[in-house]
Write a protein that holds these residues in place. Structure first.
Motif, PDB file in Angstrom:
ATOM      1  N   GLY A  23      37.023  31.319  43.216  1.00  0.00           N
ATOM      2  CA  GLY A  23      37.529  32.652  42.863  1.00  0.00           C
ATOM      3  C   GLY A  23      37.361  32.916  41.380  1.00  0.00           C
ATOM      4  O   GLY A  23      37.152  31.983  40.578  1.00  0.00           O
ATOM      5  N   GLY A  24      37.469  34.183  41.009  1.00  0.00           N
ATOM      6  CA  GLY A  24      37.253  34.578  39.622  1.00  0.00           C
ATOM      7  C   GLY A  24      38.286  34.005  38.667  1.00  0.00           C
ATOM      8  O   GLY A  24      37.944  33.419  37.630  1.00  0.00           O
ATOM      9  N   ALA A  25      39.573  34.185  39.013  1.00  0.00           N
ATOM     10  CA  ALA A  25      40.630  33.718  38.115  1.00  0.00           C
ATOM     11  C   ALA A  25      40.532  32.203  37.918  1.00  0.00           C
ATOM     12  O   ALA A  25      40.750  31.686  36.815  1.00  0.00           O
ATOM     13  N   VAL A  40      37.898  31.546  35.395  1.00  0.00           N
ATOM     14  CA  VAL A  40      38.328  31.886  34.020  1.00  0.00           C
ATOM     15  C   VAL A  40      39.273  30.787  33.503  1.00  0.00           C
ATOM     16  O   VAL A  40      39.144  30.335  32.354  1.00  0.00           O
ATOM     17  N   PHE A  53      40.601  42.711  32.683  1.00  0.00           N
ATOM     18  CA  PHE A  53      41.080  42.069  33.901  1.00  0.00           C
ATOM     19  C   PHE A  53      40.324  40.762  34.073  1.00  0.00           C
ATOM     20  O   PHE A  53      39.089  40.754  34.135  1.00  0.00           O
ATOM     21  N   HIS A  54      41.059  39.657  34.120  1.00  0.00           N
ATOM     22  CA  HIS A  54      40.422  38.354  34.317  1.00  0.00           C
ATOM     23  C   HIS A  54      41.038  37.610  35.496  1.00  0.00           C
ATOM     24  O   HIS A  54      40.782  36.425  35.674  1.00  0.00           O
ATOM     25  N   GLY A  55      41.888  38.283  36.275  1.00  0.00           N
ATOM     26  CA  GLY A  55      42.486  37.651  37.439  1.00  0.00           C
ATOM     27  C   GLY A  55      44.001  37.640  37.352  1.00  0.00           C
ATOM     28  O   GLY A  55      44.582  38.033  36.331  1.00  0.00           O
ATOM     29  N   GLU A  69      34.887  41.403  28.674  1.00  0.00           N
ATOM     30  CA  GLU A  69      33.970  41.876  29.723  1.00  0.00           C
ATOM     31  C   GLU A  69      32.933  42.756  29.029  1.00  0.00           C
ATOM     32  O   GLU A  69      33.309  43.688  28.312  1.00  0.00           O
ATOM     33  N   THR A  82      37.520  46.792  35.814  1.00  0.00           N
ATOM     34  CA  THR A  82      38.706  47.247  36.525  1.00  0.00           C
ATOM     35  C   THR A  82      39.331  48.465  35.866  1.00  0.00           C
ATOM     36  O   THR A  82      39.874  49.338  36.538  1.00  0.00           O
ATOM     37  N   ASP A 105      32.941  37.354  30.330  1.00  0.00           N
ATOM     38  CA  ASP A 105      33.365  37.340  31.733  1.00  0.00           C
ATOM     39  C   ASP A 105      32.418  38.264  32.510  1.00  0.00           C
ATOM     40  O   ASP A 105      32.548  39.491  32.472  1.00  0.00           O
ATOM     41  N   MET A 118      31.964  38.441  35.714  1.00  0.00           N
ATOM     42  CA  MET A 118      32.347  38.515  37.130  1.00  0.00           C
ATOM     43  C   MET A 118      31.790  39.780  37.788  1.00  0.00           C
ATOM     44  O   MET A 118      31.311  39.729  38.907  1.00  0.00           O
ATOM     45  N   GLN A 119      31.879  40.895  37.083  1.00  0.00           N
ATOM     46  CA  GLN A 119      31.363  42.151  37.657  1.00  0.00           C
ATOM     47  C   GLN A 119      29.974  42.475  37.127  1.00  0.00           C
ATOM     48  O   GLN A 119      29.133  42.997  37.852  1.00  0.00           O
ATOM     49  N   LYS A 176      32.042  37.061  42.069  1.00  0.00           N
ATOM     50  CA  LYS A 176      31.734  38.284  42.839  1.00  0.00           C
ATOM     51  C   LYS A 176      30.302  38.286  43.363  1.00  0.00           C
ATOM     52  O   LYS A 176      29.992  37.588  44.310  1.00  0.00           O
TER      53      LYS A 176
HETATM   54  C1  LIG Z   1      35.948  40.656  35.074  1.00  0.00           C
HETATM   55  C2  LIG Z   1      36.772  39.960  36.110  1.00  0.00           C
HETATM   56  N1  LIG Z   1      37.184  38.702  35.884  1.00  0.00           N
HETATM   57  C3  LIG Z   1      37.921  38.041  36.784  1.00  0.00           C
HETATM   58  C4  LIG Z   1      38.286  38.629  37.967  1.00  0.00           C
HETATM   59  C5  LIG Z   1      39.153  37.873  38.942  1.00  0.00           C
HETATM   60  O1  LIG Z   1      38.437  37.568  40.074  1.00  0.00           O
HETATM   61  P1  LIG Z   1      39.222  37.116  41.428  1.00  0.00           P
HETATM   62  O2  LIG Z   1      39.828  38.346  41.985  1.00  0.00           O
HETATM   63  O3  LIG Z   1      38.114  36.566  42.275  1.00  0.00           O
HETATM   64  O4  LIG Z   1      40.209  36.097  41.007  1.00  0.00           O
HETATM   65  C6  LIG Z   1      37.871  39.928  38.253  1.00  0.00           C
HETATM   66  C7  LIG Z   1      38.254  40.583  39.511  1.00  0.00           C
HETATM   67  O5  LIG Z   1      38.138  41.768  39.694  1.00  0.00           O
HETATM   68  C8  LIG Z   1      37.099  40.617  37.291  1.00  0.00           C
HETATM   69  O6  LIG Z   1      36.694  41.883  37.497  1.00  0.00           O
END
Ligand SMILES: Cc1ncc(COP(=O)(O)O)c(C=O)c1O
Length: 453
Positions: free
Chosen positions: A126-128, A131, A154-156, A226, A231, A259, A261-262, A288
């Motif tokens: 998972g993302g969090a 991180v 947003f990092h989780g 980011e 988000t 980060d 993730m997106q 993601k």
């Molecule tokens: C930039 C970013 N980092 C981390 C996350 C956290 O990811 P997760 O929901 O898989 O924990 C997200 C989720 O939207 C995100 O957009």
């Protein structure tokens, strides 16, 4: 714009009361905890299947998916190569952290996409989680313990990263991990410092320097950002901001974590979001889109940094599910599809077309304050008027959301700024069809003037 040909769903979110979709949704409601994802809750849909950019509900109604599981579905629903790869892997081996050929191939391919000296990857689910692991790596490298992030970030939602969440979501959820500080992000449309770009001279970057000087003990292990804040509304900072952030990180001996993730894996029209600003981050967090829908994330860094203990000690960077054979096969298939089908280029081309259309909305509609974005990561600000820039009432967003849904478009229009994040595979025709649905709905709102309330 031409009217869409897609057959509209009659009632928002389903075939209406008593429909199969609605019945399944209601039955699940008895058991699922309140608090699940907003779009799933507001739509009241039960999904039966999907193919590429189209999802089908339990009543057989089709919707263009402008959400892709919030940026998860880079390769669309049920891509044939993806399905084949996962089926094949299911019949071979599915769990354990031992080396598998599929994981080796996945890591080798992923490493080939990284700008040097980034070369090593650890996998998570998972993302969090990724991180948090990046923070462990940064602590191992620098022997420092503080982290700085940005407003709107947003990092989780897990304990270790929640304190870096830059909005009110975290109200009542503290106390947070100590040693975290936040600085304003370059959200120029709603400048937190009430200045105007470019005469501001990127004062927010100077502010970051002050945050490090005055709100930390100057033991900052890393600054995390980011490249485009997802988000909080697909916010693209001006070109000077992130290079200035990188300078501040250097000045204080902090690592820089992008980060991705997106933004990663092509969504922004380049393979990595940080490439737009020619940065050289020390660590990437990825997730993601990397898994094409499968829970898969990772931490990327240099060979030198990944050798730092305790991160590098046996089990120091691993997790139970990270890099399991199924996840690895999902990751490998996803990257192969992204490369083979030139999806980074598709994100760029279709994204530009969409953005041009939405820029036109700024002229056409009194309540469209700004359209912005890169690739298939677009944000639209809805305002009561363009001078005060006050946000439209949330009720207007919900009206737009349901009106789009009735016309066969699943979109993140229920919140403001609107976020447009379709799968990278979306054909131009579907993207423009979705844009024309949005235009039709916006025309209704403009006609009745409800956005002013
Ligand atoms: C930039 C970013 N980092 C981390 C996350 C956290 O990811 P997760 O929901 O898989 O924990 C997200 C989720 O939207 C995100 O957009």
């Amino acid at each position: 714009m031409k009217k869409p040909k897609r057959g509209p769903a009659e009632v928002a979110g389903s075939g209406g009361k008593g429909s199969r979709s609605e019945r399944i949704f209601e039955e699940e409601q008895k058991y699922i905890s309140p608090g699940f994802q907003g779009i799933a809750l507001y739509s009241r849909l039960a999904l039966a299947s999907g193919r590429n950019e189209i999802v089908v509900d339990e009543d057989g109604k089709e919707y263009i998916d402008f959400v892709s599981g919030i940026g998860v579905g880079s390769t669309g629903h049920c891509h044939p190569s993806y399905v084949r790869a996962l089926k094949r892997q299911l019949g071979r081996i599915t769990y354990s952290s031992f080396t598998t050929e599929v994981r080796m191939k996945f890591l080798r391919l992923l490493a080939s996409l990284l700008p040097k000296p980034l070369s090593r990857i650890q996998l998570f689910s998972g993302g969090a989680e990724a991180v948090a692991a990046a923070f462990r790596l940064a602590k191992s490298v620098t022997k420092k313990s503080e982290f700085v992030g940005f407003w709107g970030a947003f990092h989780g939602k897990t304990g270790g990263v929640l304190g870096l969440l830059g909005d009110e979501f975290k109200k009542d959820l503290g106390p947070f991990m100590p040693g975290l500080a936040l600085s304003p992000f370059a959200y120029c449309y709603r400048c937190p410092l009430k200045l105007r770009y470019p005469s501001c001279g990127i004062a927010c970057a100077d502010h970051l320097r002050q945050v490090v000087r005055l709100q930390t003990q100057q033991q900052v292990a890393a600054i995390i950002f980011e490249p485009i804040q997802g988000t909080s509304g697909n916010i693209v900072p001006p070109k000077e901001f992130l290079p200035a952030v990188q300078s501040v990180a250097k000045e204080f001996g902090a690592l820089l974590i992008s980060d991705e993730m997106q933004t990663g894996f092509g969504r922004s029209g380049k393979m990595w979001g940080f490439e737009h600003d020619q940065l050289s981050p020390d660590i990437l967090t990825v997730g993601k889109g990397i898994g094409g829908g499968f829970p898969l994330s990772g931490v990327v860094s240099t060979d030198e940094y990944c050798r730092a203990a305790p991160y590098s000690l046996p089990s120091g960077s691993s997790s139970s599910y990270g890099g399991n054979p199924l996840a690895a096969s999902a990751g490998l298939a996803t990257i192969q599809i992204i490369l083979r089908e030139k999806l980074v280029e598709n994100a760029h081309t279709v994204g530009e077309l969409l953005l041009k259309t939405f820029k036109g909305f700024e002229e056409k509609f009194e309540f469209v304050g700004e359209s912005r974005g890169r690739g298939l990561m677009i944000g639209i600000e809805l305002v009561k008027d363009k001078v005060s820039r006050e946000r439209v009432d949330k009720k207007i967003c919900h009206r737009i959301f349901h009106a789009c849904l009735r016309r066969g478009l699943l979109s993140m229009t229920y919140s403001n700024p609107i976020r447009i994040i379709p799968p990278l595979t979306i054909p131009q025709k579907s993207a423009m069809q979705a844009a024309s649905i949005l235009e039709e709905v916006f025309s209704e709102i403009q006609r009745d003037g409800s956005y002013k309330q």
